[in-house]
Design a protein around this motif. Structure first.
Motif, PDB file in Angstrom:
ATOM      1  N   ILE A  20     -19.559  18.725  66.022  1.00  0.00           N
ATOM      2  CA  ILE A  20     -18.893  17.422  65.965  1.00  0.00           C
ATOM      3  C   ILE A  20     -17.921  17.373  64.785  1.00  0.00           C
ATOM      4  CG2 ILE A  20     -19.261  14.941  65.728  1.00  0.00           C
ATOM      5  CD1 ILE A  20     -21.936  15.283  67.073  1.00  0.00           C
ATOM      6  N   THR A  21     -18.304  17.981  63.660  1.00  0.00           N
ATOM      7  CA  THR A  21     -17.390  18.024  62.520  1.00  0.00           C
ATOM      8  C   THR A  21     -16.123  18.801  62.857  1.00  0.00           C
ATOM      9  OG1 THR A  21     -19.268  17.912  60.985  1.00  0.00           O
ATOM     10  CG2 THR A  21     -17.182  18.689  60.100  1.00  0.00           C
ATOM     11  N   ALA A  22     -16.288  19.913  63.558  1.00  0.00           N
ATOM     12  CA  ALA A  22     -15.109  20.673  63.978  1.00  0.00           C
ATOM     13  C   ALA A  22     -14.248  19.863  64.945  1.00  0.00           C
ATOM     14  CB  ALA A  22     -15.542  21.985  64.624  1.00  0.00           C
ATOM     15  N   ALA A  23     -14.898  19.080  65.813  1.00  0.00           N
ATOM     16  CA  ALA A  23     -14.132  18.248  66.746  1.00  0.00           C
ATOM     17  C   ALA A  23     -13.342  17.167  66.018  1.00  0.00           C
ATOM     18  CB  ALA A  23     -15.078  17.619  67.771  1.00  0.00           C
ATOM     19  N   SER A  24     -13.901  16.663  64.902  1.00  0.00           N
ATOM     20  CA  SER A  24     -13.178  15.629  64.152  1.00  0.00           C
ATOM     21  C   SER A  24     -11.888  16.157  63.555  1.00  0.00           C
ATOM     22  CB  SER A  24     -14.076  15.068  63.044  1.00  0.00           C
ATOM     23  OG  SER A  24     -14.288  16.026  62.017  1.00  0.00           O
ATOM     24  N   SER A  25     -11.836  17.462  63.305  1.00  0.00           N
ATOM     25  CA  SER A  25     -10.614  18.032  62.719  1.00  0.00           C
ATOM     26  C   SER A  25      -9.452  18.034  63.706  1.00  0.00           C
ATOM     27  CB  SER A  25     -10.893  19.452  62.227  1.00  0.00           C
ATOM     28  OG  SER A  25     -11.226  20.310  63.314  1.00  0.00           O
ATOM     29  N   VAL A  26      -9.741  17.911  65.008  1.00  0.00           N
ATOM     30  CA  VAL A  26      -8.652  17.857  65.992  1.00  0.00           C
ATOM     31  C   VAL A  26      -7.764  16.647  65.733  1.00  0.00           C
ATOM     32  CG1 VAL A  26      -8.117  17.643  68.452  1.00  0.00           C
ATOM     33  CG2 VAL A  26     -10.010  19.122  67.693  1.00  0.00           C
ATOM     34  N   PHE A  27      -8.384  15.505  65.392  1.00  0.00           N
ATOM     35  CA  PHE A  27      -7.602  14.303  65.137  1.00  0.00           C
ATOM     36  C   PHE A  27      -6.862  14.389  63.804  1.00  0.00           C
ATOM     37  CE2 PHE A  27     -10.862  12.898  68.132  1.00  0.00           C
ATOM     38  CZ  PHE A  27     -10.069  12.283  69.086  1.00  0.00           C
ATOM     39  N   LEU A  28      -7.359  15.225  62.882  1.00  0.00           N
ATOM     40  CA  LEU A  28      -6.603  15.432  61.652  1.00  0.00           C
ATOM     41  C   LEU A  28      -5.277  16.135  61.936  1.00  0.00           C
ATOM     42  CD1 LEU A  28      -9.379  16.511  59.101  1.00  0.00           C
ATOM     43  CD2 LEU A  28      -8.466  14.232  59.560  1.00  0.00           C
ATOM     44  N   LEU A  29      -5.271  17.001  62.951  1.00  0.00           N
ATOM     45  CA  LEU A  29      -4.019  17.671  63.322  1.00  0.00           C
ATOM     46  C   LEU A  29      -2.989  16.687  63.863  1.00  0.00           C
ATOM     47  CD1 LEU A  29      -5.483  20.818  65.111  1.00  0.00           C
ATOM     48  CD2 LEU A  29      -4.426  20.751  62.847  1.00  0.00           C
ATOM     49  N   LEU A  30      -3.473  15.574  64.426  1.00  0.00           N
ATOM     50  CA  LEU A  30      -2.563  14.594  65.028  1.00  0.00           C
ATOM     51  C   LEU A  30      -2.097  13.535  64.043  1.00  0.00           C
ATOM     52  CD1 LEU A  30      -4.525  14.012  68.370  1.00  0.00           C
ATOM     53  CD2 LEU A  30      -2.603  15.566  67.971  1.00  0.00           C
TER      54      LEU A  30
END
Length: 282
Positions: A254-264
Motif C-alpha cells: 500500500i505504501t508503494a501504491a501511495s507513491s503513484v499519486f506522488l508522481l502525479l
C-alpha cells in the motif's frame, strides 16, 4: 514460641485440607467454553461498514450537495477562479496519497500488541517506544519542514515514503525486540508527510489565487482522508490477513501504491512558497 507456631500451623493445615477437598467436590465444574462460531465475512464487516456509512459517507454527500449549490449560486470571474482554486488537482492527488500512506500504517494496528507480547515488550518497553517516537517526530517536524521550504514539498514527500518503507524492511528483516526499536526511527523522524501536504496544499491555493477559506477546505479534505484511512486500515487487515508478517507485506504494497499519486503531483511555483514565507513544518 517458634516451635509452637510451627506445630500449630501444621495442625491447622491438616484440619483444613479435608474441608477444602470437600468444598472442591461440592462446587460445580466450570461451564464449557462456548462453541466457536465462524461468522461470515459480511457479518464481521457489517458493523464497521455501517459506522463508515453514518460517520463518513452521509456527511460527504451533504458536503458535495452544499458545495454544488454554492458553486451554482456563485457568479463572476472572481468566484469562478476561487471555485477552481478549491478543486486543484494537486489537492486530490495529495489526499489520495495520504489516505494510502496512513492506511498502510493502520493495517498493522490489529497485530502490534500480539507482536509486542511475543517479543516480550512490557509496559516499560512500550512507554519507551512511544516517547522515542514522539521525540523523533518533534525533531523531524522541524527538520523536514525547513527542508521542504528549501528543497521542495514533493521531494520531502518522497523522503517520507522511503522512510516508511525502510521501517517496514527493518521489521521484516529483524525478528527481535532490537529490530522493533530500530524500525521506529526512520518513519518517526522522516515521515512528516501530513504536515508537508498541508503546506503543499497552501502553495497550490496561493498559486491559483484562492482564499483562506479555500485553504481550510483543502486541509479539511486531507484530514478527512486521513481519518477515513484509520477506519479502513484495521478493517482491511482483519478481513484479509491473519499474522504480523503478512501485515507488513500488505503495508509495504500500500505504501508503494501511495507513491503513484506522488508522481502525479504538480510542483508549485517557487513564488507561491516565497509568498507563504515557509511553514512546511506546520
Amino acid at each position: 514460641e517458634s516451635e509452637f507456631r510451627r506445630v500449630f500451623t501444621m495442625k491447622l493445615r491438616a484440619l483444613a485440607s479435608p474441608v477444602l477437598a470437600l468444598l472442591r467436590r461440592l462446587s460445580p465444574p466450570p461451564p464449557p467454553p462456548p462453541p466457536l462460531v465462524q461468522s461470515p465475512l459480511w457479518g464481521r464487516l457489517a458493523p464497521a461498514l455501517l459506522a463508515v456509512l453514518v460517520c463518513w459517507l452521509l456527511p460527504a454527500l451533504l458536503y458535495l450537495r452544499f458545495a454544488r449549490e454554492g458553486t451554482a449560486t456563485s457568479a463572476g470571474a472572481g468566484s469562478a477562479a476561487r471555485a477552481g482554486a478549491g478543486r486543484h488537482r494537486g489537492v486530490l492527488y495529495g489526499s489520495l496519497s495520504s489516505f494510502l500512506s496512513v492506511t498502510a500504517m493502520a493495517v498493522m494496528f490489529p497485530f502490534m500488541q500480539v507482536r509486542r507480547d511475543a517479543l516480550g515488550c512490557d509496559a516499560l518497553c512500550q512507554g519507551g517506544q512511544t516517547s522515542l517516537r514522539s521525540a523523533l517526530t518533534l525533531v523531524g517536524a522541524a527538520v523536514i519542514g525547513r527542508a521542504s521550504d528549501r528543497v521542495g514539498r514533493v521531494p520531502m514527500l518522497w523522503v517520507g515514503t522511503a522512510a516508511s518503507l525502510a521501517s517496514i524492511v527493518i521489521s521484516l528483516c529483524s525478528d527481535s525486540l532490537t529490530g522493533m526499536w530500530l524500525a521506529v526511527v526512520p518513519a518517526a523522524l522522516l515521515n512528516q508527510n501530513f504536515s508537508v501536504c498541508k503546506a503543499l496544499f497552501s502553495d497550490y491555493i496561493d498559486e491559483a489565487g484562492g482564499t483562506d477559506a479555500d485553504k481550510a477546505g483543502a486541509v479539511g479534505k486531507l484530514g478527512m482522508a486521513v481519518g477515513f484511512s484509520f477506519m479502513v486500515g484495521p478493517i482491511l487487515a482483519s478481513a484479509l490477513i491473519s499474522d504480523y508478517r503478512r501485515a507488513l507485506l500488505l503495508s509495504a504494497a500500500i505504501t508503494a501504491a501511495s507513491s503513484v499519486f506522488l508522481l502525479l503531483l504538480p510542483t508549485p511555483s517557487r513564488l507561491s512558497r516565497q509568498q507563504r514565507g515557509g511553514g512546511g513544518g506546520g
